[in-house]
Design a protein around this motif. Structure first.
Motif: not given
Ligand SMILES: C[S@@+](CC[C@H](N)C(=O)[O-])C[C@H]1O[C@@H](n2cnc3c(N)ncnc32)[C@H](O)[C@@H]1O
Length: 230
Positions: A4, A15, A47, A52, A68, A73, A88-89, A105-106
């Motif tokens: 990934e 971001y 992830a 946030r 993540d 990030q 890696d999720a 989320m997202f």
């Protein structure tokens, strides 16, 4: 399973400024209802990006542990989560059936193989455990819809392309320019919901959320999916 790519490396500050940790009332109530009251136990933040949602997860009574692929990030997430791990999720470094709650989320628009991630989340959940997911609405946000005039004249423009599953070659039409920076992987509603079903999770709730500035059609979709006790 190919490697990934950490597409957000080099974009973390952007971001974080573009998507600061501001959680809408609708999001917060969906997440709180879905998570239920924690008793200080771990909640996976799959992830997690810049972390946030750390405040919401912690205030619901959980110890948010983020994963993540992007080291950049995670650098910011470390200030907002109890722990932040590079992984890696699709292959979470978590024991089978060891957590009661996972949140995500997202991120389904950031990975080609969302189904593999949901499968691995399901592996980590204990029987009766729950995956709370919140993301962009697969039908109403993507490269096939332009929504920047919606708040002024209540119109959206749809173009062909809803069925084109894959990395978008066109901007996502949401004004954030995120697609141009890190890419946008479009999935149909069937592909999105199918990821939960194929992982053996039972979808308990599907919620469509509108967001400020986009009054015509929902912008987000929330899913509560449980692992059965068997
Ligand atoms: C749009 S951001 C969302 C971050 C955070 N959940 C939020 O809502 O702000 C998507 C995140 O997914 C991460 N990501 C994409 N594919 C991943 C994977 N296979 N494993 C772990 N993280 C992944 C990216 O690095 C990025 O931080």
């Amino acid at each position: 399973m190919g490697p990934e790519i950490a597409r957000y490396d080099g974009h973390a500050e952007w971001y974080d400024e573009t998507f600061p940790p501001l959680v809408s009332e609708q999001q917060e109530s969906f997440l709180r209802d879905g998570l239920g009251a924690g008793r200080g136990e771990i909640c996976l933040d799959v992830a997690c990006g810049t972390g946030r949602y750390g405040r919401v997860l912690a205030s619901a009574g959980y110890r948010p542990v983020g994963f993540d692929i992007s080291a950049d990030q995670l650098r910011l997430a470390r200030n907002r989560l109890a722990a932040a791990v590079r992984a890696d999720a699709r292959l979470l470094p978590v024991r089978d059936a060891s957590v009661r709650v996972a949140a995500g989320m997202f991120f389904h628009t950031d990975t080609e193989d969302f189904a593999a991630v949901v499968r691995d989340v399901a592996r980590c959940l204990s029987p009766g455990g729950r995956f709370v997911y919140l993301g962009l609405h697969p039908c109403f946000v993507g490269p096939f819809v332009y929504r920047l005039d919606e708040s002024q004249d209540l119109t959206l423009t749809f173009v062909p392309g809803y069925g084109n599953v894959g990395w978008a070659s066109r901007a996502s039409g949401d004004g954030s320019r995120i697609g141009g920076r890190v890419g946008f992987h479009h999935k149909t509603l069937a592909g999105f919901l199918g990821a939960f079903a194929e992982a053996g999770l039972v979808i308990r709730t599907v919620r469509e959320l509108t967001v400020p500035g986009h009054p015509v059609l929902p912008w987000e979709m929330g899913i509560l999916a449980d692992k059965t006790r068997v």
